[in-house]
Design a protein around this motif. Structure first.
Motif, PDB file in Angstrom:
ATOM      1  N   VAL A 133      58.817  54.270  29.128  1.00 12.32           N
ATOM      2  CA  VAL A 133      59.593  53.224  29.789  1.00 12.32           C
ATOM      3  C   VAL A 133      59.550  51.976  28.923  1.00 12.32           C
ATOM      4  O   VAL A 133      58.465  51.511  28.552  1.00 12.32           O
ATOM      5  N   VAL A 134      60.700  51.420  28.615  1.00 10.81           N
ATOM      6  CA  VAL A 134      60.796  50.201  27.824  1.00 10.81           C
ATOM      7  C   VAL A 134      60.982  49.010  28.755  1.00 10.81           C
ATOM      8  O   VAL A 134      61.818  49.040  29.667  1.00 10.81           O
ATOM      9  N   SER A 135      60.197  47.975  28.530  1.00 14.77           N
ATOM     10  CA  SER A 135      60.306  46.725  29.292  1.00 14.77           C
ATOM     11  C   SER A 135      60.704  45.611  28.332  1.00 14.77           C
ATOM     12  O   SER A 135      60.025  45.398  27.324  1.00 14.77           O
ATOM     13  N   ARG A 136      61.780  44.923  28.640  1.00 15.17           N
ATOM     14  CA  ARG A 136      62.231  43.811  27.814  1.00 15.17           C
ATOM     15  C   ARG A 136      62.359  42.567  28.672  1.00 15.17           C
ATOM     16  O   ARG A 136      62.830  42.624  29.811  1.00 15.17           O
ATOM     17  N   HIS A 137      61.984  41.434  28.120  1.00 11.04           N
ATOM     18  CA  HIS A 137      62.146  40.148  28.798  1.00 11.04           C
ATOM     19  C   HIS A 137      62.669  39.147  27.779  1.00 11.04           C
ATOM     20  O   HIS A 137      61.940  38.718  26.879  1.00 11.04           O
ATOM     21  N   ASP A 138      63.936  38.801  27.919  1.00  8.79           N
ATOM     22  CA  ASP A 138      64.538  37.859  26.989  1.00  8.79           C
ATOM     23  C   ASP A 138      64.124  36.442  27.339  1.00  8.79           C
ATOM     24  O   ASP A 138      64.238  36.022  28.488  1.00  8.79           O
ATOM     25  N   ARG A 139      63.634  35.704  26.347  1.00  7.47           N
ATOM     26  CA  ARG A 139      63.199  34.316  26.545  1.00  7.47           C
ATOM     27  C   ARG A 139      62.284  34.214  27.771  1.00  7.47           C
ATOM     28  O   ARG A 139      62.501  33.426  28.674  1.00  7.47           O
ATOM     29  N   ALA A 140      61.240  35.010  27.767  1.00  8.12           N
ATOM     30  CA  ALA A 140      60.371  35.106  28.935  1.00  8.12           C
ATOM     31  C   ALA A 140      59.251  34.083  28.947  1.00  8.12           C
ATOM     32  O   ALA A 140      58.821  33.640  30.013  1.00  8.12           O
ATOM     33  N   MET A 141      58.756  33.717  27.764  1.00  5.61           N
ATOM     34  CA  MET A 141      57.511  32.960  27.703  1.00  5.61           C
ATOM     35  C   MET A 141      57.728  31.605  27.034  1.00  5.61           C
ATOM     36  O   MET A 141      57.989  31.532  25.835  1.00  5.61           O
ATOM     37  N   PRO A 142      57.634  30.504  27.779  1.00 10.62           N
ATOM     38  CA  PRO A 142      57.780  29.189  27.145  1.00 10.62           C
ATOM     39  C   PRO A 142      56.663  28.939  26.147  1.00 10.62           C
ATOM     40  O   PRO A 142      55.516  29.324  26.362  1.00 10.62           O
TER      41      PRO A 142
END
Length: 479
Positions: free
Chosen positions: A401-410
């Motif tokens: 399973v691939v998890s992506r978070h665009d611009r997730a972490m300031p």
């Protein structure tokens, strides 16, 4: 008439703000507005054939009390889970080999010297430089500096590159060369000024890791059924909050004398006495434009790091001979695409049915930029290649399973804390208006919860509301 509060942003911060508003002021009426189709932000758990898969954070830091307090208040204390004591230990890659992380290293500071002085992770000159921290002059002025600069200044370049950098990458998913010391670990500057040396502070038993041993049995906590459980129970607990999902808030307009008007993308308009803005920086600055354009302008350029990870499910017989401890970290100096591997079923209990094991491979910033927009198969193939190279794992996974978070972490640049404080000071001119969330107060789940609580309290305070009381809400919102 009940006070009308709009909370913009349905991540854990916004949900926590709603919960706090309901508890602190029984007369409040709340509308929660979330741009996406679901609540919880990047906290998301799912099951595959009984295997728990986390797409976002898998736990929270136990020494930060807000998340644990909230879980207990929601009746989730029986479901709290700590780290498995029988699979302790973390590794760090050095020259392609996985070596043990020295015991007693917490919050970037060696809390025990002997393990690190006998560790092969540091050379003899690196260990001498580490001990030289006792003689490094304290820098007690108020100027901020990067985390990387601070650690190198106090403990030396080798300690930073081989130990501190991979630990920081695992927390912030970014570049410690750019991260602000005062916005991430202000206690280090305080200890430096108070004792002249962080090692000296340790020896006097006033070191940062002390809090980890104060009444908690595990440094990290999660829930038996995953982090999504906290989001779901929190949302279910809200009694006086109307929830709107899939409808972004596009503008906020001050009105006189009644407060604010929040305009939604579908044309709906919400009238409010107070507003909590609990969104990422780009949305927050757009909403703040009519009231604090100058003070909030820095939010336009607040950098964010994207993240990507692959979760693999294996037969236990394939992973068991290879998975040692809870996982390992990969320093940037190794020039690999990944930053860490977690042996999930070694880290927490009840993550998979008997006979199955789970591994989670995290990509560092460069790998995320190169592969994050490509097909999932590319990330899976790269993760498998790294596992073969580093631990010799050649078995095929049962599931990926691939998890992506665009611009997730300031990414808090140097000077971030001062800019945030100036913004909040300017916000005091506007009754019933507050900001909260990872863009301002910390990226961890407890940080976000505490930030939401603080914003809720600020809104009630500036409106002149307290439990059981009412106040005139017809005054000028900028008064």
């Amino acid at each position: 008439m009940a006070a009308q509060i709009v909370v913009v942003g349905g991540g854990i911060t916004g949900l926590a703000a709603c919960w706090r508003l309901e508890r602190q002021y029984p007369g409040v009426s709340i509308t929660l507005v979330e741009a996406s189709e679901r609540l919880g932000g990047w906290i998301r758990s799912e099951r595959w054939n009984g295997v728990l898969i986390e797409h976002g954070p898998d736990s929270w830091v136990a020494s930060k009390a807000a998340a644990t307090e909230l879980a207990r208040a929601l009746g989730l204390e029986p479901e709290l889970v700590g780290l498995r004591a029988d699979r302790a230990g973390t590794g760090i890659v050095l020259g392609g080999r996985i070596l043990p992380l020295p015991e007693g290293l917490s919050l970037l500071v060696p809390t025990r010297l002997w393990p690190i002085l006998t560790s092969p992770l540091l050379s003899v000159p690196g260990k001498i430089r580490l001990l030289g921290e006792l003689f490094v002059p304290a820098r007690c002025h108020c100027d901020d500096e990067s985390l990387a600069a601070f650690v190198r200044r106090r403990f030396g370049r080798e300690f930073y590159e081989r130990l501190a950098e991979p630990l920081l990458a695992g927390i912030y998913a970014g570049d410690a060369e750019q991260l602000s010391l005062l916005a991430t670990y202000p206690q280090f500057r305080q200890l430096e000024c108070q004792f002249g040396s962080l090692l000296r502070a340790l020896w006097r038993r006033h070191h940062p890791a002390r809090s980890l041993r104060s009444g908690v049995t595990s440094p990290f906590l999660t829930l038996w059924d995953g982090m999504q459980r906290l989001v779901d129970r929190l949302a279910l607990s809200l009694q006086r909050t109307a929830v709107l999902v899939g409808v972004p808030a596009i503008s906020l307009e001050p009105t006189r004398p009644h407060g604010y008007r929040v305009v939604l993308s579908d044309g709906a308009v919400l009238e409010a006495d107070g507003v909590v803005i609990a969104t990422p920086a780009a949305s927050a600055v757009r909403l703040l434009q009519p009231v604090l354009a100058d003070e909030a302008a820095w939010l336009h350029t607040l950098p964010y790091a994207s993240s990507a990870a692959v979760t693999f499910v294996y037969r236990d017989a394939d992973l068991e001979p290879i998975a040692r401890g809870r996982g390992f970290l990969v320093p940037a100096r190794e020039s690999r695409a990944i930053s860490a591997v977690t042996w999930v079923t070694n880290k927490f209990p009840a993550r998979a049915p008997e006979g199955l094991s789970v591994a989670r491979v995290f990509f560092r910033g460069a790998g995320t930029r190169q592969c994050g927009e490509g097909p999932s198969e590319r990330l899976v193939a790269l993760a498998l290649q790294e596992l073969r190279s580093l631990v010799g794992l050649r078995a095929d996974p049962l599931h990926a399973v691939v998890s992506r978070h665009d611009r997730a972490m300031p990414q808090y640049p140097v000077g971030h804390r001062d800019r945030t404080e100036r913004l909040r000071l300017a916000l005091r001119r506007w009754r019933g208006l507050a900001v909260a969330g990872a863009a301002f107060d910390g990226v961890g789940v407890p940080d976000c919860i505490a930030s939401g609580w603080r914003a809720a309290d600020t809104v009630l305070e500036t409106l002149g509301l307290s439990p059981g009381e009412s106040s005139g809400l017809d005054a000028d919102p900028a008064a």
